[in-house]
Design a protein around this motif. Structure first.
Motif, PDB file in Angstrom:
ATOM      1  N   VAL A  81      -5.881  -6.354  -2.853  1.00 36.54           N
ATOM      2  CA  VAL A  81      -5.847  -4.933  -2.470  1.00 36.54           C
ATOM      3  C   VAL A  81      -7.044  -4.277  -3.156  1.00 36.54           C
ATOM      4  O   VAL A  81      -6.991  -3.924  -4.331  1.00 36.54           O
ATOM      5  CB  VAL A  81      -4.517  -4.290  -2.924  1.00 36.54           C
ATOM      6  CG1 VAL A  81      -4.495  -2.802  -2.597  1.00 36.54           C
ATOM      7  CG2 VAL A  81      -3.329  -4.997  -2.285  1.00 36.54           C
ATOM      8  N   ALA A  91      -5.730  -0.055   1.919  1.00 39.83           N
ATOM      9  CA  ALA A  91      -4.468  -0.585   2.435  1.00 39.83           C
ATOM     10  C   ALA A  91      -3.310   0.321   2.018  1.00 39.83           C
ATOM     11  O   ALA A  91      -3.250   0.766   0.867  1.00 39.83           O
ATOM     12  CB  ALA A  91      -4.237  -1.998   1.891  1.00 39.83           C
ATOM     13  N   GLY A  92      -2.445   0.606   2.955  1.00 44.70           N
ATOM     14  CA  GLY A  92      -1.218   1.324   2.617  1.00 44.70           C
ATOM     15  C   GLY A  92      -1.388   2.816   2.443  1.00 44.70           C
ATOM     16  O   GLY A  92      -0.544   3.470   1.809  1.00 44.70           O
ATOM     17  N   HIS A  96       4.933   3.809   4.341  1.00 40.84           N
ATOM     18  CA  HIS A  96       5.347   2.563   4.997  1.00 40.84           C
ATOM     19  C   HIS A  96       6.201   1.728   4.061  1.00 40.84           C
ATOM     20  O   HIS A  96       6.237   1.956   2.846  1.00 40.84           O
ATOM     21  CB  HIS A  96       4.123   1.741   5.421  1.00 40.84           C
ATOM     22  CG  HIS A  96       3.361   1.177   4.245  1.00 40.84           C
ATOM     23  ND1 HIS A  96       2.575   1.964   3.426  1.00 40.84           N
ATOM     24  CD2 HIS A  96       3.299  -0.073   3.742  1.00 40.84           C
ATOM     25  CE1 HIS A  96       2.057   1.213   2.461  1.00 40.84           C
ATOM     26  NE2 HIS A  96       2.478  -0.029   2.624  1.00 40.84           N
ATOM     27  N   ASP A  98       6.587  -2.506   3.333  1.00 38.46           N
ATOM     28  CA  ASP A  98       5.715  -3.653   3.609  1.00 38.46           C
ATOM     29  C   ASP A  98       6.255  -4.562   4.723  1.00 38.46           C
ATOM     30  O   ASP A  98       7.403  -5.044   4.660  1.00 38.46           O
ATOM     31  CB  ASP A  98       5.516  -4.492   2.336  1.00 38.46           C
ATOM     32  CG  ASP A  98       4.720  -3.732   1.289  1.00 38.46           C
ATOM     33  OD1 ASP A  98       3.864  -2.913   1.665  1.00 38.46           O
ATOM     34  OD2 ASP A  98       4.973  -3.962   0.085  1.00 38.46           O
ATOM     35  N   LEU A 111       2.583  -5.449  -7.176  1.00 33.45           N
ATOM     36  CA  LEU A 111       1.141  -5.166  -7.182  1.00 33.45           C
ATOM     37  C   LEU A 111       0.667  -5.088  -8.631  1.00 33.45           C
ATOM     38  O   LEU A 111       1.227  -4.323  -9.433  1.00 33.45           O
ATOM     39  CB  LEU A 111       0.859  -3.855  -6.433  1.00 33.45           C
ATOM     40  CG  LEU A 111      -0.606  -3.405  -6.405  1.00 33.45           C
ATOM     41  CD1 LEU A 111      -1.501  -4.428  -5.698  1.00 33.45           C
ATOM     42  CD2 LEU A 111      -0.732  -2.049  -5.701  1.00 33.45           C
ATOM     43  N   THR A 124       0.103   5.590  -6.637  1.00 30.88           N
ATOM     44  CA  THR A 124       0.947   5.210  -5.494  1.00 30.88           C
ATOM     45  C   THR A 124       2.222   6.048  -5.534  1.00 30.88           C
ATOM     46  O   THR A 124       2.845   6.184  -6.595  1.00 30.88           O
ATOM     47  CB  THR A 124       1.295   3.708  -5.536  1.00 30.88           C
ATOM     48  OG1 THR A 124       0.075   2.968  -5.634  1.00 30.88           O
ATOM     49  CG2 THR A 124       2.030   3.268  -4.276  1.00 30.88           C
ATOM     50  N   TRP A 230      -1.458   4.373 -12.222  1.00 23.70           N
ATOM     51  CA  TRP A 230      -1.839   3.047 -12.702  1.00 23.70           C
ATOM     52  C   TRP A 230      -2.764   3.157 -13.907  1.00 23.70           C
ATOM     53  O   TRP A 230      -3.561   4.088 -13.990  1.00 23.70           O
ATOM     54  CB  TRP A 230      -2.580   2.287 -11.595  1.00 23.70           C
ATOM     55  CG  TRP A 230      -1.769   2.114 -10.351  1.00 23.70           C
ATOM     56  CD1 TRP A 230      -1.689   2.980  -9.296  1.00 23.70           C
ATOM     57  CD2 TRP A 230      -0.910   1.021 -10.026  1.00 23.70           C
ATOM     58  NE1 TRP A 230      -0.840   2.480  -8.343  1.00 23.70           N
ATOM     59  CE2 TRP A 230      -0.355   1.279  -8.753  1.00 23.70           C
ATOM     60  CE3 TRP A 230      -0.561  -0.170 -10.664  1.00 23.70           C
ATOM     61  CZ2 TRP A 230       0.534   0.412  -8.118  1.00 23.70           C
ATOM     62  CZ3 TRP A 230       0.317  -1.033 -10.043  1.00 23.70           C
ATOM     63  CH2 TRP A 230       0.860  -0.745  -8.790  1.00 23.70           C
ATOM     64  N   TRP A 238       8.316  -3.246  -6.541  1.00 26.71           N
ATOM     65  CA  TRP A 238       9.164  -2.315  -5.792  1.00 26.71           C
ATOM     66  C   TRP A 238      10.072  -3.052  -4.834  1.00 26.71           C
ATOM     67  O   TRP A 238       9.751  -4.127  -4.340  1.00 26.71           O
ATOM     68  CB  TRP A 238       8.344  -1.257  -5.083  1.00 26.71           C
ATOM     69  CG  TRP A 238       7.345  -1.725  -4.074  1.00 26.71           C
ATOM     70  CD1 TRP A 238       7.581  -2.004  -2.757  1.00 26.71           C
ATOM     71  CD2 TRP A 238       5.936  -1.927  -4.274  1.00 26.71           C
ATOM     72  NE1 TRP A 238       6.420  -2.362  -2.126  1.00 26.71           N
ATOM     73  CE2 TRP A 238       5.386  -2.326  -3.032  1.00 26.71           C
ATOM     74  CE3 TRP A 238       5.074  -1.802  -5.380  1.00 26.71           C
ATOM     75  CZ2 TRP A 238       4.037  -2.617  -2.867  1.00 26.71           C
ATOM     76  CZ3 TRP A 238       3.725  -2.086  -5.203  1.00 26.71           C
ATOM     77  CH2 TRP A 238       3.223  -2.478  -3.968  1.00 26.71           C
ATOM     78  N   HIS A 245       6.362   3.408   0.437  1.00 25.75           N
ATOM     79  CA  HIS A 245       5.309   3.803  -0.497  1.00 25.75           C
ATOM     80  C   HIS A 245       4.062   4.239   0.262  1.00 25.75           C
ATOM     81  O   HIS A 245       3.929   3.992   1.466  1.00 25.75           O
ATOM     82  CB  HIS A 245       5.002   2.703  -1.516  1.00 25.75           C
ATOM     83  CG  HIS A 245       4.638   1.383  -0.921  1.00 25.75           C
ATOM     84  ND1 HIS A 245       5.571   0.527  -0.381  1.00 25.75           N
ATOM     85  CD2 HIS A 245       3.442   0.772  -0.769  1.00 25.75           C
ATOM     86  CE1 HIS A 245       4.957  -0.551   0.070  1.00 25.75           C
ATOM     87  NE2 HIS A 245       3.668  -0.438  -0.139  1.00 25.75           N
ATOM     88  N   ALA A 247      -0.178   4.634  -0.685  1.00 22.41           N
ATOM     89  CA  ALA A 247      -1.326   4.593  -1.600  1.00 22.41           C
ATOM     90  C   ALA A 247      -2.135   5.876  -1.391  1.00 22.41           C
ATOM     91  O   ALA A 247      -2.278   6.344  -0.259  1.00 22.41           O
ATOM     92  CB  ALA A 247      -2.191   3.378  -1.289  1.00 22.41           C
ATOM     93  N   ARG A 256     -11.160   0.446  -6.787  1.00 23.42           N
ATOM     94  CA  ARG A 256      -9.839   0.095  -7.344  1.00 23.42           C
ATOM     95  C   ARG A 256      -9.574  -1.334  -6.919  1.00 23.42           C
ATOM     96  O   ARG A 256      -9.903  -1.714  -5.784  1.00 23.42           O
ATOM     97  CB  ARG A 256      -8.800   1.047  -6.763  1.00 23.42           C
ATOM     98  CG  ARG A 256      -7.349   0.823  -7.174  1.00 23.42           C
ATOM     99  CD  ARG A 256      -6.565   1.952  -6.520  1.00 23.42           C
ATOM    100  NE  ARG A 256      -5.143   1.966  -6.761  1.00 23.42           N
ATOM    101  CZ  ARG A 256      -4.247   1.388  -5.972  1.00 23.42           C
ATOM    102  NH1 ARG A 256      -4.625   0.654  -4.924  1.00 23.42           N
ATOM    103  NH2 ARG A 256      -2.954   1.531  -6.222  1.00 23.42           N
ATOM    104  N   ARG A 260      -1.535  -8.373  -4.861  1.00 20.71           N
ATOM    105  CA  ARG A 260      -0.122  -8.175  -4.522  1.00 20.71           C
ATOM    106  C   ARG A 260       0.525  -9.492  -4.133  1.00 20.71           C
ATOM    107  O   ARG A 260      -0.043 -10.246  -3.344  1.00 20.71           O
ATOM    108  CB  ARG A 260      -0.008  -7.177  -3.374  1.00 20.71           C
ATOM    109  CG  ARG A 260       1.407  -6.654  -3.190  1.00 20.71           C
ATOM    110  CD  ARG A 260       1.487  -5.718  -2.005  1.00 20.71           C
ATOM    111  NE  ARG A 260       1.790  -6.440  -0.787  1.00 20.71           N
ATOM    112  CZ  ARG A 260       1.768  -5.908   0.436  1.00 20.71           C
ATOM    113  NH1 ARG A 260       1.445  -4.641   0.601  1.00 20.71           N
ATOM    114  NH2 ARG A 260       2.066  -6.623   1.496  1.00 20.71           N
TER     115      ARG A 260
HETATM  116  C1  SIN Z   1       0.375  -1.453  -0.547  1.00 19.44           C
HETATM  117  O1  SIN Z   1       0.750  -0.835   0.427  1.00 19.44           O
HETATM  118  O2  SIN Z   1       0.930  -2.483  -0.899  1.00 19.44           O
HETATM  119  C2  SIN Z   1      -0.772  -0.937  -1.384  1.00 19.44           C
HETATM  120  C3  SIN Z   1      -0.263   0.011  -2.378  1.00 19.44           C
HETATM  121  C4  SIN Z   1      -1.359   0.489  -3.282  1.00 19.44           C
HETATM  122  O3  SIN Z   1      -2.474  -0.011  -3.214  1.00 19.44           O
HETATM  123  O4  SIN Z   1      -1.092   1.363  -4.099  1.00 19.44           O
END
Ligand code: SIN
Length: 271
Positions: A81, A91-92, A96, A98, A111, A124, A230, A238, A245, A247, A256, A260
């Motif tokens: 990620v 990503a994310g 959503h 996963d 993660l 996040t 973070w 999680w 979650h 991001a 960053r 994961r």
């Molecule tokens: C994810 O959706 O797994 C990414 C979450 C993130 O990068 O904080």
């Protein structure tokens, strides 16, 4: 081991565990119970290589390989990620859960972030889908309980990330709109804007209206949310069976980096 809640109902920091070492049965039970109680666990100052990360995840089940994973590497279960100034997306970056397009979606994801943006940010957000369900009216709960939704991997992986689908396409599966968490037996609202395409048996405009109402309920109810900030070498674990979650990409053009690992559920989401 100490458990420090982040909000009264969702998220906790776990102090006093070194995840690079095998957990004793007693520590594993305490982490497992905290996972069921708080749904999102944050472990700071961890020094993990990929094998140690996977070994911790394996304590909870079989490891998942992401449907977008293509290269042959030594660690297909480790999803990178990574966001830099050259990234077209992070990503994310939307609410959503996963990989709910899978028949057996991941029960949890871990993660491990080792590089945080120089400018700060990159948090996040997590949302409590037990509470999202509990806050609905009894009439709405009754209406949603008989319904089934379709979850389609092409929505994020082709629609947002522009990836080329594998032969046969990305997974597409049906899950109940309200599921029961297999360990806590609590009811959960189980649709998400990342993957859910529509509710079966409804007219398109009816399905769209209900899904939009539910997504607004999630995004417009701050009490559902816990925010994880973070630091380098933080691992967050999680529960995908009862959370969503998001991001937050507020650090462009900084970078960053995280890795994961997700764990496949051993049962399908069920009502
Ligand atoms: C994810 O959706 O797994 C990414 C979450 C993130 O990068 O904080």
């Amino acid at each position: 081991m100490d458990i420090l809640p982040i909000t009264p109902h969702l998220g906790a920091e776990v102090i006093g565990v070194d995840l690079s070492q095998p957990l004793s049965n007693e520590d594993f039970s305490a982490v497992h119970q905290a996972f069921l109680d708080w749904s999102v666990l944050v472990f700071r100052d961890q020094q993990l290589d990929k094998d140690q990360h996977k070994n911790f995840a394996r304590k909870f089940g079989k490891l998942h390989v992401h449907p977008m994973y293509k290269q042959r590497t030594e660690h297909p279960e480790v999803l990178i990620v990574k966001t830099t100034a050259d990234s077209a997306y992070t990503a994310g970056d939307g609410w959503h859960t996963d990989v709910t397009c899978d028949e057996f979606p991941p029960m949890g994801s871990m993660l491990y972030v080792t590089e945080t943006p120089e400018c700060g940010g990159g948090d996040t957000l997590f949302a409590d889908m037990y509470l999202a369900y509990d806050l609905l009216s009894d009439e709405m709960k009754r209406m949603l309980e008989g319904l089934t939704a379709v979850h389609d991997g092409a929505i994020p992986y082709v629609g947002s990330y522009k990836s080329v689908p594998p032969e046969g396409g990305y997974p597409r599966n049906e899950h109940p709109v309200v599921v029961t968490h297999p360990e806590t037996q609590r009811k959960v609202l189980y649709v998400n804007s990342g993957f859910t395409s529509h509710i079966k048996g409804l007219k398109p405009n009816e399905s769209r209206a209900i899904l939009e109402m539910l997504y607004r309920h999630i995004s417009a109810t701050p009490r559902l949310v816990a925010r994880v900030q973070w630091q380098p070498n933080t691992l967050t674990f999680w529960d995908n069976r009862c959370t969503q979650h998001h991001a937050v990409w507020d650090y462009y053009p900084h970078s960053r980096y995280g890795e994961r690992v997700s764990i496949i559920a051993d049962t399908r989401p069920a009502a």
